[in-house]
Design a protein around this motif. Sequence first.
Motif, mmCIF file in Angstrom:
data_model
loop_
_atom_site.group_PDB
_atom_site.id
_atom_site.type_symbol
_atom_site.label_atom_id
_atom_site.label_comp_id
_atom_site.label_asym_id
_atom_site.label_seq_id
_atom_site.Cartn_x
_atom_site.Cartn_y
_atom_site.Cartn_z
ATOM 1 N N ILE A 119 71.305 -19.920 -134.407
ATOM 2 C CA ILE A 119 72.039 -20.699 -133.598
ATOM 3 C C ILE A 119 73.357 -20.361 -133.419
ATOM 4 N N SER A 120 73.700 -20.190 -132.213
ATOM 5 C CA SER A 120 75.354 -19.913 -131.936
ATOM 6 C C SER A 120 75.917 -21.354 -131.715
ATOM 7 N N LEU A 121 77.169 -21.645 -132.437
ATOM 8 C CA LEU A 121 78.271 -22.754 -132.268
ATOM 9 C C LEU A 121 79.155 -22.078 -131.591
ATOM 10 N N PHE A 122 79.323 -22.116 -130.090
ATOM 11 C CA PHE A 122 80.562 -21.371 -129.720
ATOM 12 C C PHE A 122 81.586 -22.379 -129.034
ATOM 13 N N LEU A 123 82.830 -22.163 -129.502
ATOM 14 C CA LEU A 123 83.877 -22.955 -129.120
ATOM 15 C C LEU A 123 84.720 -22.222 -127.987
ATOM 16 N N ASN A 124 84.838 -23.009 -127.013
ATOM 17 C CA ASN A 124 85.565 -22.301 -125.705
ATOM 18 C C ASN A 124 86.994 -23.327 -126.055
ATOM 19 N N LYS A 125 88.023 -22.643 -126.412
ATOM 20 C CA LYS A 125 89.329 -23.372 -126.500
ATOM 21 C C LYS A 125 90.362 -22.917 -125.705
ATOM 22 N N SER A 126 90.183 -22.484 -124.579
ATOM 23 C CA SER A 126 90.913 -21.901 -123.615
ATOM 24 C C SER A 126 91.841 -23.108 -122.925
ATOM 25 N N LYS A 127 91.696 -24.072 -123.252
ATOM 26 C CA LYS A 127 92.696 -25.186 -122.537
ATOM 27 C C LYS A 127 93.288 -25.775 -123.821
ATOM 28 N N ILE A 128 94.574 -26.399 -123.621
ATOM 29 C CA ILE A 128 95.070 -26.871 -124.751
ATOM 30 C C ILE A 128 94.422 -28.407 -125.370
ATOM 31 N N THR A 129 93.764 -28.982 -124.532
ATOM 32 C CA THR A 129 93.209 -30.312 -124.810
ATOM 33 C C THR A 129 91.709 -30.399 -124.618
ATOM 34 N N THR A 130 91.255 -29.707 -123.665
ATOM 35 C CA THR A 130 89.813 -29.923 -123.558
ATOM 36 C C THR A 130 88.986 -28.672 -124.296
ATOM 37 N N LYS A 131 88.101 -29.070 -124.959
ATOM 38 C CA LYS A 131 87.215 -28.176 -125.820
ATOM 39 C C LYS A 131 86.013 -28.066 -125.298
ATOM 40 N N GLU A 132 85.260 -27.128 -125.460
ATOM 41 C CA GLU A 132 83.769 -26.955 -124.961
ATOM 42 C C GLU A 132 83.143 -26.487 -125.832
ATOM 43 N N ILE A 133 81.958 -26.803 -126.275
ATOM 44 C CA ILE A 133 80.970 -26.442 -127.288
ATOM 45 C C ILE A 133 79.646 -26.111 -126.682
ATOM 46 N N THR A 134 79.298 -24.749 -127.033
ATOM 47 C CA THR A 134 77.965 -24.409 -126.435
ATOM 48 C C THR A 134 77.224 -23.894 -127.661
ATOM 49 N N ILE A 135 75.909 -24.680 -127.732
ATOM 50 C CA ILE A 135 74.807 -24.493 -128.838
ATOM 51 C C ILE A 135 73.971 -23.530 -128.185
ATOM 52 N N SER A 136 73.726 -22.427 -128.693
ATOM 53 C CA SER A 136 72.713 -21.555 -128.021
ATOM 54 C C SER A 136 71.650 -21.092 -129.145
ATOM 55 N N THR A 137 70.425 -21.479 -128.978
ATOM 56 C CA THR A 137 69.559 -20.960 -130.036
ATOM 57 C C THR A 137 68.529 -19.796 -129.382
ATOM 58 N N ILE A 138 68.567 -18.820 -130.209
ATOM 59 C CA ILE A 138 67.507 -17.725 -129.691
ATOM 60 C C ILE A 138 66.407 -17.660 -131.001
ATOM 61 N N VAL A 139 65.321 -17.197 -130.664
ATOM 62 C CA VAL A 139 63.882 -17.146 -131.323
ATOM 63 C C VAL A 139 63.342 -15.849 -131.069
ATOM 64 N N LYS A 140 62.847 -15.040 -132.307
ATOM 65 C CA LYS A 140 62.260 -13.818 -132.028
ATOM 66 C C LYS A 140 61.066 -14.181 -133.000
ATOM 67 N N PHE A 141 59.856 -14.009 -132.371
ATOM 68 C CA PHE A 141 58.435 -14.296 -132.852
ATOM 69 C C PHE A 141 58.156 -12.781 -133.631
ATOM 70 N N ASN A 142 57.726 -13.129 -135.056
ATOM 71 C CA ASN A 142 57.383 -11.747 -135.766
ATOM 72 C C ASN A 142 55.896 -11.575 -135.652
ATOM 73 N N ASN A 143 55.194 -12.635 -135.150
ATOM 74 C CA ASN A 143 53.642 -12.505 -135.318
ATOM 75 C C ASN A 143 52.798 -13.520 -134.509
ATOM 76 N N THR A 144 51.920 -13.882 -134.153
ATOM 77 C CA THR A 144 51.016 -14.734 -133.338
ATOM 78 C C THR A 144 51.397 -16.066 -134.099
ATOM 79 N N PHE A 145 51.438 -16.121 -135.404
ATOM 80 C CA PHE A 145 51.632 -17.611 -135.967
ATOM 81 C C PHE A 145 52.973 -18.023 -135.630
ATOM 82 N N GLY A 146 53.950 -17.139 -135.518
ATOM 83 C CA GLY A 146 55.177 -17.714 -134.925
ATOM 84 C C GLY A 146 55.126 -18.372 -133.484
ATOM 85 N N LYS A 147 54.459 -17.711 -132.642
ATOM 86 C CA LYS A 147 54.298 -18.099 -131.494
ATOM 87 C C LYS A 147 53.643 -19.748 -131.358
ATOM 88 N N PHE A 148 52.315 -19.804 -132.267
ATOM 89 C CA PHE A 148 51.849 -21.105 -132.513
ATOM 90 C C PHE A 148 52.617 -22.207 -133.009
#
Length: 174
Positions: A119-148
């Motif tokens: 899970i990436s918690l990404f903070l864009n703080k390019s503006k002085i008072t406006t902040k932007e947060i992006t939560i990105s999630t990536i998943v890598k399956f290691n086997n069939t059980f992971g998919k299920f």
Amino acid sequence: MQTKQTTLPLNSIFQQNKNYDYIDCYQSNFETNKILKPEDIAKAFFSSAPKWIGVLFEFRNKIVSLFGLKVPEKGKNHQELLENFKGEVGEQIGLFKVFYKSDNEIVLGEDDKHLNFRISLFLNKSKITTKEITISTIVKFNNTFGKFYFLPVKPFHKIIVPVMLKGIITNLKK
């Protein structure tokens, strides 16, 4: 404060390795004069979940422990862990270990026998008072059980992440 589904931030560490089976990203903007760091976002992440999300995680932990999957250690004082949290690589709160940290991003996650997630918690703080947060999630399956495993998790995940993002922002505005 509006939360929207978006694309991966261009400067995210996730852009360097696209070897994953699932990704989603949610973003929201808010106004604040506070100087924020990625570890502030992570602390808010760990302390902003509504009770019903905690109940879902407790249910998840009971079920997956039967299959030998990782669950958080019991007995640790969550509040004490939060107060001492520095956001350094290798630190862990519950099931979430810090894998990466930069000036604008912190990556949490875990590797298990069925799947690995980040899970990436990404903070864009390019503006002085406006902040932007992006939560990105990536998943890598290691086997069939992971998919299920992920099939019933995915719909809940799509509900939980935007709720968590709103909670993070509410927490940061205090």
